[in-house]
Design a protein around this motif. Structure first.
Motif, PDB file in Angstrom:
ATOM      1  N   PHE A  53      -1.854   2.450   3.294  1.00 22.33           N
ATOM      2  CA  PHE A  53      -1.312   1.867   1.569  1.00 22.33           C
ATOM      3  C   PHE A  53      -0.642   3.382   1.482  1.00 22.33           C
ATOM      4  O   PHE A  53      -0.004   2.392   0.037  1.00 22.33           O
ATOM      5  N   ILE A  57       1.952   0.594  -1.585  1.00 20.61           N
ATOM      6  CA  ILE A  57       2.010   0.769  -2.699  1.00 20.61           C
ATOM      7  C   ILE A  57       2.973   0.971  -3.338  1.00 20.61           C
ATOM      8  O   ILE A  57       3.521   0.649  -4.216  1.00 20.61           O
ATOM      9  N   TYR A  64       5.805   3.028  -8.928  1.00 23.17           N
ATOM     10  CA  TYR A  64       5.222   3.873  -8.530  1.00 23.17           C
ATOM     11  C   TYR A  64       5.359   5.916  -8.523  1.00 23.17           C
ATOM     12  O   TYR A  64       4.364   6.164  -9.718  1.00 23.17           O
ATOM     13  N   ASP A  87      -9.401  11.845 -11.931  1.00 21.39           N
ATOM     14  CA  ASP A  87      -8.040  10.783 -11.266  1.00 21.39           C
ATOM     15  C   ASP A  87      -9.670   9.671 -10.476  1.00 21.39           C
ATOM     16  O   ASP A  87     -10.037   9.587  -9.573  1.00 21.39           O
ATOM     17  N   CYS A  90      -9.122   7.557  -6.885  1.00 21.59           N
ATOM     18  CA  CYS A  90      -7.654   7.924  -6.719  1.00 21.59           C
ATOM     19  C   CYS A  90      -7.344   7.450  -5.449  1.00 21.59           C
ATOM     20  O   CYS A  90      -6.770   7.992  -4.869  1.00 21.59           O
ATOM     21  N   ALA A  95      -2.359  11.083  -7.190  1.00 24.45           N
ATOM     22  CA  ALA A  95      -2.139  11.281  -8.555  1.00 24.45           C
ATOM     23  C   ALA A  95      -3.385  12.170  -8.260  1.00 24.45           C
ATOM     24  O   ALA A  95      -2.957  13.393  -9.532  1.00 24.45           O
ATOM     25  N   SER A 116     -14.140   3.559  -1.834  1.00 25.75           N
ATOM     26  CA  SER A 116     -13.931   3.301   0.028  1.00 25.75           C
ATOM     27  C   SER A 116     -14.235   4.408  -0.047  1.00 25.75           C
ATOM     28  O   SER A 116     -13.643   5.255   0.282  1.00 25.75           O
ATOM     29  N   ASP A 142     -18.851   4.582  -7.432  1.00 20.09           N
ATOM     30  CA  ASP A 142     -18.586   3.495  -8.751  1.00 20.09           C
ATOM     31  C   ASP A 142     -17.969   4.274  -9.130  1.00 20.09           C
ATOM     32  O   ASP A 142     -18.583   5.026 -10.036  1.00 20.09           O
ATOM     33  N   ILE A 143     -16.840   4.037  -9.574  1.00 17.50           N
ATOM     34  CA  ILE A 143     -16.622   4.651 -10.727  1.00 17.50           C
ATOM     35  C   ILE A 143     -16.886   4.765 -12.472  1.00 17.50           C
ATOM     36  O   ILE A 143     -17.021   5.355 -13.180  1.00 17.50           O
ATOM     37  N   ASN A 157      -4.792   4.842 -12.619  1.00 19.15           N
ATOM     38  CA  ASN A 157      -3.831   4.217 -12.027  1.00 19.15           C
ATOM     39  C   ASN A 157      -4.528   3.008 -11.646  1.00 19.15           C
ATOM     40  O   ASN A 157      -4.196   3.284  -9.672  1.00 19.15           O
ATOM     41  N   PHE A 158      -3.878   2.321 -11.725  1.00 10.24           N
ATOM     42  CA  PHE A 158      -4.545   0.626 -10.684  1.00 10.24           C
ATOM     43  C   PHE A 158      -5.514   0.294 -10.274  1.00 10.24           C
ATOM     44  O   PHE A 158      -5.458   0.212  -9.269  1.00 10.24           O
ATOM     45  N   PHE A 162      -9.002  -3.928 -11.005  1.00 11.71           N
ATOM     46  CA  PHE A 162     -10.446  -4.254 -10.065  1.00 11.71           C
ATOM     47  C   PHE A 162     -11.464  -3.972 -10.411  1.00 11.71           C
ATOM     48  O   PHE A 162     -12.167  -4.543 -10.361  1.00 11.71           O
TER      49      PHE A 162
HETATM   50  C1  LIG Z   1      -4.607  -0.125  -6.466  1.00  6.13           C
HETATM   51  S1  LIG Z   1      -5.252   1.609  -5.373  1.00  6.13           S
HETATM   52  C2  LIG Z   1      -5.153   2.950  -7.278  1.00  6.13           C
HETATM   53  C3  LIG Z   1      -4.156   3.934  -6.625  1.00  6.13           C
HETATM   54  C4  LIG Z   1      -4.001   5.090  -6.610  1.00  6.13           C
HETATM   55  N1  LIG Z   1      -4.884   5.370  -8.011  1.00  6.13           N
HETATM   56  C5  LIG Z   1      -2.827   5.777  -6.184  1.00  6.13           C
HETATM   57  O1  LIG Z   1      -2.789   5.937  -7.701  1.00  6.13           O
HETATM   58  O2  LIG Z   1      -2.496   5.880  -5.484  1.00  6.13           O
HETATM   59  C6  LIG Z   1      -7.421   1.189  -6.461  1.00  6.13           C
HETATM   60  C7  LIG Z   1      -8.047   1.824  -5.641  1.00  6.13           C
HETATM   61  O3  LIG Z   1      -9.530   1.621  -6.357  1.00  6.13           O
HETATM   62  C8  LIG Z   1     -10.370   2.304  -5.816  1.00  6.13           C
HETATM   63  N2  LIG Z   1     -11.726   0.883  -6.559  1.00  6.13           N
HETATM   64  C9  LIG Z   1     -11.852  -0.341  -7.480  1.00  6.13           C
HETATM   65  N3  LIG Z   1     -12.925  -0.492  -7.643  1.00  6.13           N
HETATM   66  C10 LIG Z   1     -13.755   0.637  -7.691  1.00  6.13           C
HETATM   67  C11 LIG Z   1     -15.138   1.455  -8.190  1.00  6.13           C
HETATM   68  N4  LIG Z   1     -15.627   0.157  -8.987  1.00  6.13           N
HETATM   69  N5  LIG Z   1     -15.824   2.536  -8.127  1.00  6.13           N
HETATM   70  C12 LIG Z   1     -14.615   3.438  -7.744  1.00  6.13           C
HETATM   71  N6  LIG Z   1     -12.961   3.016  -6.774  1.00  6.13           N
HETATM   72  C13 LIG Z   1     -13.198   1.972  -6.913  1.00  6.13           C
HETATM   73  C14 LIG Z   1     -10.275   1.432  -4.957  1.00  6.13           C
HETATM   74  O4  LIG Z   1     -11.109   1.494  -3.589  1.00  6.13           O
HETATM   75  C15 LIG Z   1      -8.583   1.837  -4.369  1.00  6.13           C
HETATM   76  O5  LIG Z   1      -8.624   2.652  -3.381  1.00  6.13           O
END
Ligand SMILES: C[S@@+](CC[C@H](N)C(=O)[O-])C[C@H]1O[C@@H](n2cnc3c(N)ncnc32)[C@H](O)[C@@H]1O
Length: 273
Positions: A53, A57, A64, A87, A90, A95, A116, A142-143, A157-158, A162
């Motif tokens: 990862f 990224i 980034y 975060d 995260c 971050a 995850s 789940d956020i 952050n990104f 999703f």
């Molecule tokens: C692109 S990564 C984020 C990168 C990270 N914030 C950084 O700065 O390195 C997206 C992350 O969001 C998580 N994610 C996606 N949907 C989510 C949800 N509904 N609840 C919690 N985490 C989620 C994924 O598992 C993944 O680890």
């Protein structure tokens, strides 16, 4: 030494710190999509992705490390004594770690959230290798279900990209409600652009960025197919309107590189807590 020298020195230091944060993670090269994959399903943040990862990224998201540096700088300004910092999404805690290094108040708490399981497990391992007076809790959740309370800094952050588009406003309203007056949301995303010529240009520049970072045409196209159904990008205007609808009084884009960027949304100092 004038203010410009001071600022450049600070930015260089921040860039060095964020690079050290990236190198502190495992640096296994992302070759997940280098060979043809027979059945391309949806992209997911599983064990294989966790392994590569940081490299993935860094080589895929222009700007980034600049964004990570600025998350640290904004944390230094906005973290309020005795508050929570979130975060959301995260991943491996890049971050989270930038926030932790830049908080001036030891009585703050950082809450990192990711749904995850492999990400959360590896994130906890990484963060445990650093000692800090600031408490950190990494939750697997789940956020959209996490309570946001007593917050001064929230980072997406990104991650919002999703979340189902129709559900984004609910999450942002909850973030606004959970922020203290004067609190900040830092929202980084991949953007889409309505103007076809601008869109084509920025998408092509992003592809050039990936090619320059060593990704092959096959890797680029397989990853694009995998992300198609799970990453739904909004325009900058859509984001700004949604943030305004969620209640934020002060909103603007503070960073953009090609079709990626970051927005700040601030709850007014005079807003009701
Ligand atoms: C692109 S990564 C984020 C990168 C990270 N914030 C950084 O700065 O390195 C997206 C992350 O969001 C998580 N994610 C996606 N949907 C989510 C949800 N509904 N609840 C919690 N985490 C989620 C994924 O598992 C993944 O680890």
């Amino acid at each position: 030494m004038d203010n410009t020298d001071l600022l450049s020195g600070y930015l260089l230091t921040c860039a060095a710190i964020s690079l050290s944060v990236l190198f502190w993670f495992t640096t296994m090269k992302d070759q997940l999509f280098a060979a043809p994959i027979a059945q391309l399903g949806d992209f997911c943040f599983d064990e294989k992705v966790v392994e590569v990862f940081p490299d993935m990224i860094q080589r895929s998201v222009p700007g980034y490390s600049n964004i990570l540096s600025a998350i640290g700088m904004m944390t230094a300004r906005f973290a309020q004594p005795g508050s929570n910092l979130y975060d959301l999404g995260c991943s491996l805690g890049a971050a989270t770690q930038m926030m932790r290094r830049n908080i001036a108040h030891a009585d703050c708490q950082i809450i990192g959230v990711d749904n995850s399981a492999p990400m959360v497990e590896r994130c906890r391992q990484h963060l445990a290798t650093y000692k800090s007076a600031v408490a950190i809790e990494i939750r697997q959740a789940d956020i959209q279900a996490v309570e946001i309370e007593n917050a001064s800094v929230v980072v997406l952050n990104f991650t919002l990209q999703f979340i189902e588009p129709a559900e984004r406003i609910t999450l942002l309203r909850r973030i606004y409600a959970g922020l203290r007056p004067g609190g900040i949301l830092i929202l980084s995303e991949k953007f889409r652009f309505d103007d076809a010529d601008v869109s084509d240009l920025l998408v092509e520049l992003h592809l050039d960025f990936k090619r320059a970072n060593g990704y092959s045409e096959l890797e680029i196209s397989q990853k694009r197919t995998l992300l198609e159904n799970v990453l739904r990008a909004d325009s900058v205007d859509n984001h700004k309107q949604r943030l305004q609808d969620a209640g934020f009084e002060h909103i603007d884009l503070w960073f953009q590189c090609f079709n990626f960027g970051s927005i700040v949304a601030i709850k007014d100092k005079g807003a009701v807590a």
